[in-house]
Design an enzyme around this catalytic site. Structure first.
Site, PDB file in Angstrom:
ATOM      1  N   ASP A 171      16.126  15.587 -39.593  1.00 42.59           N
ATOM      2  CA  ASP A 171      17.462  15.767 -40.188  1.00 42.59           C
ATOM      3  C   ASP A 171      18.589  15.348 -39.255  1.00 42.59           C
ATOM      4  OD1 ASP A 171      16.320  17.031 -42.545  1.00 42.59           O
ATOM      5  OD2 ASP A 171      16.037  18.805 -41.297  1.00 42.59           O
TER       6      ASP A 171
ATOM      7  N   LYS B  78      18.923   9.896 -39.645  1.00 41.27           N
ATOM      8  CA  LYS B  78      18.234   8.603 -39.493  1.00 41.27           C
ATOM      9  C   LYS B  78      18.549   7.649 -40.634  1.00 41.27           C
ATOM     10  CE  LYS B  78      14.224  10.630 -39.072  1.00 41.27           C
ATOM     11  NZ  LYS B  78      14.691  12.016 -38.863  1.00 41.27           N
TER      12      LYS B  78
ATOM     13  N   GLY C 115      12.997  13.336 -45.903  1.00 39.93           N
ATOM     14  CA  GLY C 115      14.002  12.731 -46.762  1.00 39.93           C
ATOM     15  C   GLY C 115      15.127  12.096 -45.971  1.00 39.93           C
ATOM     16  N   HIS C 116      15.625  10.972 -46.487  1.00 37.14           N
ATOM     17  CA  HIS C 116      16.767  10.297 -45.886  1.00 37.14           C
ATOM     18  C   HIS C 116      17.862  10.168 -46.942  1.00 37.14           C
ATOM     19  CE1 HIS C 116      14.087   8.099 -42.707  1.00 37.14           C
ATOM     20  NE2 HIS C 116      14.280   9.367 -42.431  1.00 37.14           N
TER      21      HIS C 116
ATOM     22  N   GLN D 157      11.166  12.637 -39.993  1.00 35.19           N
ATOM     23  CA  GLN D 157      11.164  13.902 -39.238  1.00 35.19           C
ATOM     24  C   GLN D 157      11.615  13.683 -37.789  1.00 35.19           C
ATOM     25  OE1 GLN D 157       7.205  13.944 -40.696  1.00 35.19           O
ATOM     26  NE2 GLN D 157       7.487  15.877 -41.734  1.00 35.19           N
TER      27      GLN D 157
END
Length: 430
Positions: free
Chosen positions: A13, A16, A40-41, A224
C-alpha cells in the site's frame, strides 16, 4: 537504459500503482511477477480511477505490452471480471497487449474455501489473510499438485489433476467441519472459462527474452511489500510469495541481470493492513490524522489500514534484503499539517538497542521504537513537481530519511495525480 523493478519497501500500500503508471510511459513492457488478486493498485489517470488487482498497471496505457508472469497465482474468474471491468472503462484488452504465462498456477474455488476454513479455525490467532485462496494455491504449487494455465488445454490431464488435488483438500475441509467439493464441479467450471484464459496464454519467458534482445524497456511490477515476503517479512504474518526484487527474475522467467535498477516505493509514514507486528503504530489522534488525510483503506479488501510514523530501521532492512537502488517517496503531503514528525531510528528489546527487526515472532512483537523528532513544515506540499516547490523543512525531512535508510530518494510523489511527481533520477536512465 536499465530495466526497472518496482517493489514496495514496507507492508504494501505504498502507492506503487501511481509510480508504475508514471514509469510505464517510459517502458515498452510491464510485467507483474508475484502475488495474486489479494493485492491492489489504484491509478488515477485524467480524473478516472482504475482499481487493478491482477492486471499490470501498464494495461491502461496504450501501446504497452502487459504480462502476467509465472510467479503470479491467477484466479481465472477474478481475472476475467477485472478485464471486463477495465474494458467497461474504455480500455482495450486483447491478446495483442496482454499475455499470461502458460506455466502460471491457477487459484480454484477450493483454495478460497480452504483459506477461509483455516483462518476461521485459527480464531483469535488468525494471520489476517484476505481469504482469496492465495496461500493454499502457492502450497499446491510447491507440493507439485497445482493446476497451471497450460493444463486447461488437456481434458484428461485436467480431470486427473483436479481429482488428485481434491483428495488432499477435501480431507482438510472435512476435518475442519466445512463442506467438501466434488471434482466435477471444479472441472466443469474450468472447462467453461478456459477459452477466455487460453487466448492470452504464451511462453512469457520467450517473449521477454526477445524484448530484452530488441532493447525494449521492461518494467517489473511487484505487489504488496518486502515486509510481507515469506522469507524476509514479519513471518508468519506475511504473504505466501517472495516479494523482494529477486522474485522479479524468477517470477517472470528472466535472468537476474535482466532486472537492472530496483526502485523501492516508500510511504513517508508507515501503514499496515491485517495482523502482525507494527512497532511504530499510532493508536492516538496522530494515527487517526494519518489515516484520514492519507485515505488509508485497502484497494482490495476495503479494510482500514493501521497507521504509524516512518520506520527507518524497517525500511533500511528491506533495502538491504532486496538490493534497492533508490526509493520513490510517496504521500509526503499527508504530513503537511504536523508540527512535529517522528521517525523510528532504532528498537528497544528488553533494554537492548537494536538496529534491525529481529526474525523471531515474539521478539518482533516485543520491540518498541526509539524515535527521533523532526520539526514539521506545516505548509502544503500537495502537487509539488520540483524541489523549489517544497518547503525547506520538508526537504530537510527527506534528506534525513536518506541518511537513515542509506539510500537516495529517486522520486517524490505529492498527490495521486500522475504528474505531481518530483523526479530526482530517472530509473530507466540509471
Amino acid at each position: 537504459m536499465a530495466n526497472v523493478a518496482v517493489i514496495g519497501s514496507q507492508w504494501g500500500d505504498e502507492g506503487k500503482g501511481k509510480i508504475v503508471d508514471w514509469l510505464s510511459s517510459r517502458a515498452d513492457v510491464v510485467v507483474r511477477f508475484q502475488g495474486g488478486h489479494n493485492a491492489g493498485h489504484t491509478l488515477v489517470i485524467d480524473g478516472v480511477t482504475y482499481k487493478l488487482h491482477l492486471l499490470p498497471s501498464g494495461v491502461v496505457r496504450g501501446g504497452k505490452l502487459s504480462i502476467i508472469g509465472n510467479g503470479v497465482v491467477i484466479d481465472p474468474w477474478a481475472l476475467m471480471k477485472e478485464i471486463g471491468d477495465v474494458r467497461a472503462q474504455g480500455v482495450e484488452i486483447t491478446p495483442d497487449n496482454l499475455i499470461i504465462a502458460d506455466n502460471a498456477s491457477l487459484i480454484l474455488p477450493v483454495h478460497s474455501a480452504v483459506d477461509k476454513a483455516f483462518e476461521a479455525a485459527r480464531g483469535k490467532k488468525s494471520i489476517g489473510t484476505t481469504g482469496r485462496g492465495i496461500g493454499p494455491c502457492y502450497e499446491d504449487k510447491v507440493a507439485r499438485r497445482g493446476i497451471r494455465v497450460c493444463d486447461l488445454a488437456d481434458d484428461e490431464l485436467l480431470m486427473e489433476k483436479v481429482e488428485r488435488l481434491l483428495v488432499h483438500h477435501n480431507t482438510f475441509l472435512k476435518g475442519l467441519g466445512a463442506d467438501t467439493i466434488e471434482p466435477k464441479t471444479i472441472y466443469d467450471s474450468l472447462v467453461q472459462i478456459r477459452g477466455d484464459i487460453l487466448q492470452f496464454a504464451a511462453p512469457v519467458w520467450q517473449r521477454l527474452d526477445a524484448a530484452n534482445k530488441n532493447g525494449e524497456k521492461i518494467l517489473f511490477e511487484g505487489a504488496q511489500g518486502i515486509m510481507l515476503d515469506v522469507d524476509h517479512g514479519t513471518y508468519p504474518f506475511v504473504t505466501s510469495s517472495n516479494t523482494v526484487a529477486a522474485q522479479a527474475a524468477t517470477g517472470s522467467g528472466v535472468g537476474p541481470r535482466t532486472v537492472g535498477y530496483v526502485l523501492g516505493i516508500t510511504k513517508a509514514y508507515t501503514t499496515r493492513v491485517g495482523s502482525g507486528p507494527f512497532p511504530t503504530e499510532l493508536l492516538d489522534d496522530d494515527g487517526e490524522t494519518l489515516g484520514r488525510r492519507g485515505h488509508e483503506f485497502g484497494t482490495t479488501t476495503g479494510r482500514k489500514r493501521r497507521c504509524g510514523w516512518f520506520d527507518a530501521v524497517q525500511v533500511r532492512q528491506a533495502i538491504k534484503t532486496s538490493g534497492i537502488d533508490g526509493i520513490a517517496l510517496t504521500k509526503l503531503d499527508v504530513l503537511d499539517t504536523f508540527a512535529e514528525i517522528k521517525v523510528c531510528v532504532g528498537y528497544d528489546l528488553n533494554g537492548v538497542r537494536l538496529d534491525r527487526l529481529p526474525a523471531g515472532q515474539k521478539e518482533q512483537a516485543a520491540v518498541t521504537p526509539i524515535f527521533e523528532t523532526i520539526e514539521g513544515w506545516q505548509e502544503s506540499t500537495q502537487g509539488a513537481r520540483s524541489w523549489a516547490d517544497l518547503p525547506a523543512k520538508a526537504i530537510k525531512y527527506i534528506r534525513r530519511l536518506e541518511e537513515l535508510i542509506e539510500t537516495p530518494v529517486a522520486m517524490v510523489s505529492t498527490s495521486p495525480e500522475r504528474d505531481d511527481t518530483i523526479l530526482v533520477q530517472d530509473p530507466f536512465a540509471a
